[in-house]
Design a protein around this motif. Structure first.
Motif, mmCIF file in Angstrom:
data_model
loop_
_atom_site.group_PDB
_atom_site.id
_atom_site.type_symbol
_atom_site.label_atom_id
_atom_site.label_comp_id
_atom_site.label_asym_id
_atom_site.label_seq_id
_atom_site.Cartn_x
_atom_site.Cartn_y
_atom_site.Cartn_z
ATOM 1 N N GLY A 1 -18.180 6.943 -4.279
ATOM 2 C CA GLY A 1 -17.122 7.321 -3.338
ATOM 3 C C GLY A 1 -17.621 8.136 -2.172
ATOM 4 O O GLY A 1 -17.157 7.959 -1.045
ATOM 5 N N ARG A 2 -18.571 9.052 -2.409
ATOM 6 C CA ARG A 2 -19.055 9.949 -1.352
ATOM 7 C C ARG A 2 -20.215 9.347 -0.562
ATOM 8 O O ARG A 2 -20.248 9.418 0.658
ATOM 9 C CB ARG A 2 -19.482 11.279 -1.963
ATOM 10 C CG ARG A 2 -18.336 12.034 -2.624
ATOM 11 C CD ARG A 2 -18.825 13.315 -3.283
ATOM 12 N NE ARG A 2 -17.709 14.088 -3.818
ATOM 13 C CZ ARG A 2 -17.204 13.917 -5.027
ATOM 14 N NH1 ARG A 2 -17.723 13.002 -5.842
ATOM 15 N NH2 ARG A 2 -16.186 14.647 -5.439
ATOM 16 N N ALA A 3 -21.185 8.769 -1.275
ATOM 17 C CA ALA A 3 -22.343 8.158 -0.612
ATOM 18 C C ALA A 3 -22.408 6.657 -0.850
ATOM 19 O O ALA A 3 -22.957 5.921 -0.033
ATOM 20 C CB ALA A 3 -23.636 8.803 -1.105
ATOM 21 N N LEU A 4 -21.836 6.211 -1.969
ATOM 22 C CA LEU A 4 -21.923 4.815 -2.402
ATOM 23 C C LEU A 4 -20.550 4.369 -2.884
ATOM 24 O O LEU A 4 -19.975 4.994 -3.787
ATOM 25 C CB LEU A 4 -22.953 4.693 -3.531
ATOM 26 C CG LEU A 4 -23.101 3.349 -4.223
ATOM 27 C CD1 LEU A 4 -23.657 2.300 -3.253
ATOM 28 C CD2 LEU A 4 -24.022 3.485 -5.445
ATOM 29 N N ALA A 5 -20.010 3.310 -2.281
ATOM 30 C CA ALA A 5 -18.672 2.849 -2.649
ATOM 31 C C ALA A 5 -18.684 1.348 -2.871
ATOM 32 O O ALA A 5 -19.440 0.612 -2.241
ATOM 33 C CB ALA A 5 -17.659 3.208 -1.569
ATOM 34 N N LEU A 6 -17.810 0.909 -3.773
ATOM 35 C CA LEU A 6 -17.680 -0.507 -4.081
ATOM 36 C C LEU A 6 -16.214 -0.906 -4.016
ATOM 37 O O LEU A 6 -15.359 -0.280 -4.639
ATOM 38 C CB LEU A 6 -18.229 -0.803 -5.490
ATOM 39 C CG LEU A 6 -17.958 -2.214 -6.038
ATOM 40 C CD1 LEU A 6 -18.691 -3.269 -5.209
ATOM 41 C CD2 LEU A 6 -18.350 -2.314 -7.511
ATOM 42 N N LEU A 7 -15.937 -1.951 -3.240
ATOM 43 C CA LEU A 7 -14.637 -2.608 -3.283
ATOM 44 C C LEU A 7 -14.782 -3.770 -4.255
ATOM 45 O O LEU A 7 -15.417 -4.774 -3.936
ATOM 46 C CB LEU A 7 -14.236 -3.108 -1.894
ATOM 47 C CG LEU A 7 -13.002 -4.017 -1.828
ATOM 48 C CD1 LEU A 7 -11.778 -3.321 -2.402
ATOM 49 C CD2 LEU A 7 -12.745 -4.480 -0.407
ATOM 50 N N PRO A 8 -14.217 -3.670 -5.463
ATOM 51 C CA PRO A 8 -14.432 -4.715 -6.464
ATOM 52 C C PRO A 8 -13.645 -5.980 -6.143
ATOM 53 O O PRO A 8 -12.700 -5.977 -5.349
ATOM 54 C CB PRO A 8 -13.946 -4.073 -7.763
ATOM 55 C CG PRO A 8 -12.941 -3.061 -7.322
ATOM 56 C CD PRO A 8 -13.400 -2.568 -5.982
ATOM 57 N N GLN A 9 -14.042 -7.064 -6.803
ATOM 58 C CA GLN A 9 -13.441 -8.362 -6.528
ATOM 59 C C GLN A 9 -11.982 -8.423 -6.951
ATOM 60 O O GLN A 9 -11.172 -9.079 -6.289
ATOM 61 C CB GLN A 9 -14.241 -9.443 -7.261
ATOM 62 C CG GLN A 9 -13.756 -10.852 -6.979
ATOM 63 C CD GLN A 9 -14.620 -11.903 -7.640
ATOM 64 O OE1 GLN A 9 -14.129 -12.865 -8.203
ATOM 65 N NE2 GLN A 9 -15.930 -11.728 -7.582
ATOM 66 N N GLU A 10 -11.606 -7.754 -8.028
ATOM 67 C CA GLU A 10 -10.248 -7.845 -8.558
ATOM 68 C C GLU A 10 -9.488 -6.559 -8.303
ATOM 69 O O GLU A 10 -9.682 -5.564 -9.006
ATOM 70 C CB GLU A 10 -10.282 -8.133 -10.064
ATOM 71 C CG GLU A 10 -11.035 -9.401 -10.446
ATOM 72 C CD GLU A 10 -10.401 -10.657 -9.895
ATOM 73 O OE1 GLU A 10 -9.237 -10.616 -9.445
ATOM 74 O OE2 GLU A 10 -11.080 -11.696 -9.893
ATOM 75 N N PRO A 11 -8.594 -6.521 -7.299
ATOM 76 C CA PRO A 11 -7.846 -5.290 -7.043
ATOM 77 C C PRO A 11 -6.979 -4.879 -8.223
ATOM 78 O O PRO A 11 -6.728 -3.692 -8.432
ATOM 79 C CB PRO A 11 -6.998 -5.643 -5.813
ATOM 80 C CG PRO A 11 -6.966 -7.124 -5.751
ATOM 81 C CD PRO A 11 -8.251 -7.585 -6.345
ATOM 82 N N ALA A 12 -6.526 -5.856 -9.012
ATOM 83 C CA ALA A 12 -5.695 -5.528 -10.167
ATOM 84 C C ALA A 12 -6.439 -4.647 -11.165
ATOM 85 O O ALA A 12 -5.821 -3.866 -11.904
ATOM 86 C CB ALA A 12 -5.212 -6.808 -10.853
ATOM 87 N N LEU A 13 -7.769 -4.780 -11.203
ATOM 88 C CA LEU A 13 -8.567 -3.973 -12.115
ATOM 89 C C LEU A 13 -9.042 -2.677 -11.469
ATOM 90 O O LEU A 13 -9.528 -1.787 -12.157
ATOM 91 C CB LEU A 13 -9.784 -4.773 -12.599
ATOM 92 C CG LEU A 13 -9.475 -6.097 -13.298
ATOM 93 C CD1 LEU A 13 -10.766 -6.790 -13.721
ATOM 94 C CD2 LEU A 13 -8.561 -5.885 -14.496
ATOM 95 N N ALA A 14 -8.894 -2.562 -10.144
ATOM 96 C CA ALA A 14 -9.360 -1.375 -9.436
ATOM 97 C C ALA A 14 -8.260 -0.352 -9.239
ATOM 98 O O ALA A 14 -8.540 0.832 -9.041
ATOM 99 C CB ALA A 14 -9.925 -1.768 -8.070
#
Length: 470
Positions: free
Chosen positions: A85-98
């Protein structure tokens, strides 16, 4: 020379000694972008999860990951967790799981601003409200994730990935399920991260997105890098046969459908359909009649009610006004839905083979019919021993397609059924879908944001947000 923000050296992933990802290396400096293309299940999402340090327990990573000058073993995911979140962030493929299904969208985003972005709890709600307004979700601040469309949930998840201000962003299929307007806006958002001195790794099957992002391009197949280089050069003159096959399978090159005459009594007829969600009008005055072998394509902006219309036609939701008449000789099971979010349509703790066998048994189909669909969709039998969360989004989407085609419905509502697939798999899956629908004389209602897919499939069209043309 600008600093290296992300460096990956010899990254590999194995399960039980079997390689899933082989010796991937790259580095990105401030302002740079890398786009990953490849077939479904090639290891693109695994790469992102390995960089994050968030692989399932059964998988083992090798190699090294350097973020902002700090190098850690790829296997030491715990060492990178403080960077999330601060230095490294990932937008995952499934928003339902995020997204947390039990928390409203705005408070979730405000929490990220406060706890990760450092805004503090006093300022965070206003920041969240402003960010949601910027992405067209001001009306959804009080809603839960399950109360918005797939495209809206995708935008909300992207906002949360960006809220911590990380300079290294990995985006896994960030434009999946988005209409052309929001696809362009998402590309602009990724480019804004680069302009602010960050770098972006984007996983996509959309060749238009790869073209727009530019930078470097890497093509994966079976866990290996088969081609890489400057994006424009690779897209203009691909060297590897698989890359050429990917580009040739783009929906823009698919043949146009042949016109078809209506057959017999309508499978479903709707008159004067209207539906609201709270204070918002989704649609009204919808009239349509679908016969055997009809192919209706429904298009429109995210959140305009396309999925809701399908649910009304299937009898899963009531209309606020109007009437739906389904052919009386057909059982309820003859009306089926292929869900936009395949992960939400499988029992999470059941192995995939069991889910498929349950459907075959329920509808009196031979297991050989299921296997024939799986073979056509290039789904390895080894995947069926896994649970839904243990396969890629594209693999699960193909398995979901095989499952619904096993039923041989009279009406199939397919909600973005190929959005998680690479162009080759997409073409194969759509060909099987149309072939099976023709053989079983099924009517098809297809939701897609891709104009090229719509042109290649539709015998009728219905557009939301403008006058309907059918």
């Amino acid at each position: 020379m600008t600093e290296v923000l992300l460096a990956v050296a010899g990254l590999s992933v194995q399960v039980g000694g079997r390689p899933l990802l082989r010796e991937v290396s790259f580095e990105l400096r401030a302002g740079e972008a890398l786009t990953l293309l490849g077939e479904s299940g090639a290891g693109k999402s695994l790469l992102a999860q390995a960089v994050m340090g968030n692989l399932p327990r059964a998988l083992r990573a090798g190699g090294r990951v350097t973020i902002g000058g700090a190098t850690t073993a790829a296997a030491d995911g715990a060492a990178r967790r403080p960077l999330w979140g601060r230095a490294l962030a990932l937008l995952p493929q499934e928003p339902a799981l995020a997204l947390d299904p039990l928390a409203r969208i705005a408070p979730q985003l405000a929490e990220v601003h406060a706890l990760v972005g450092g805004a503090g709890f006093g300022q965070a709600p206003a920041l969240a409200a402003r960010q949601l307004a910027d992405i067209g979700l001001s009306h959804a601040v009080r809603r839960y994730p399950w109360q918005v469309s797939g495209g809206m949930a995708q935008r909300a998840a992207a906002a949360m990935a960006l809220a911590g201000g990380a300079r290294v962003l990995m985006a896994d299929e960030p434009t999946k399920g988005l209409d052309a307007h929001w696809r362009a806006r998402t590309v602009e958002t990724l480019q804004a991260v680069q302009r602010r001195g960050g770098c972006v790794v984007t996983i996509t099957h959309d060749l238009r997105v790869a073209q727009a992002l530019g930078g470097r391009l890497m093509v994966l197949r079976d866990g290996e890098v088969v081609e890489q280089g400057e994006a424009q050069a690779v897209l203009a003159a691909p060297r590897h046969p698989f890359t050429r096959a990917l580009l040739a399978a783009d929906p823009a090159h698919w043949p146009m459908p042949a016109p078809q005459a209506a057959e017999g009594e309508p499978v479903v007829r709707a008159q004067g359909l209207a539906k609201r969600f709270g204070e918002r009008r989704l649609f009204e005055g919808i009239d349509l009649a679908l016969h055997s072998r009809d192919r209706l394509v429904v298009q429109g902006a995210s959140g305009t009610g396309k999925s809701t219309l399908g649910n009304v036609l299937l009898g899963l939701q009531p209309a606020d006004a109007g009437v739906v008449r389904r052919r009386p000789d057909l059982p309820a099971t003859a009306f089926q839905k292929l869900y936009q979010d395949p992960a939400a349509s499988f029992a999470p703790h059941a192995r995939l083979a069991q889910s498929l066998r349950d459907v075959a048994r329920r509808h009196g189909r031979a297991w050989s019919q299921v296997q024939a669909c799986l073979d056509r969709l290039r789904v390895p039998e080894s995947l069926l021993g896994r649970r839904p969360a243990e396969v890629s989004g594209g693999e699960l989407q193909r398995i979901a397609l095989a499952r619904v085609l096993t039923v041989q419905p009279a009406l199939l509502f397919a909600d973005e059924p190929t959005s998680r697939l690479d162009p080759v798999s997409q073409q194969e899956a759509m060909a099987l879908l149309l072939e099976t629908a023709a053989q079983t004389r099924a009517a098809l209602v297809l939701v897609t944001h891709d104009d090229d897919i719509a042109a290649a499939v539709a015998t009728q069209r219905l557009s939301f947000g403008e006058a309907a043309a059918a």
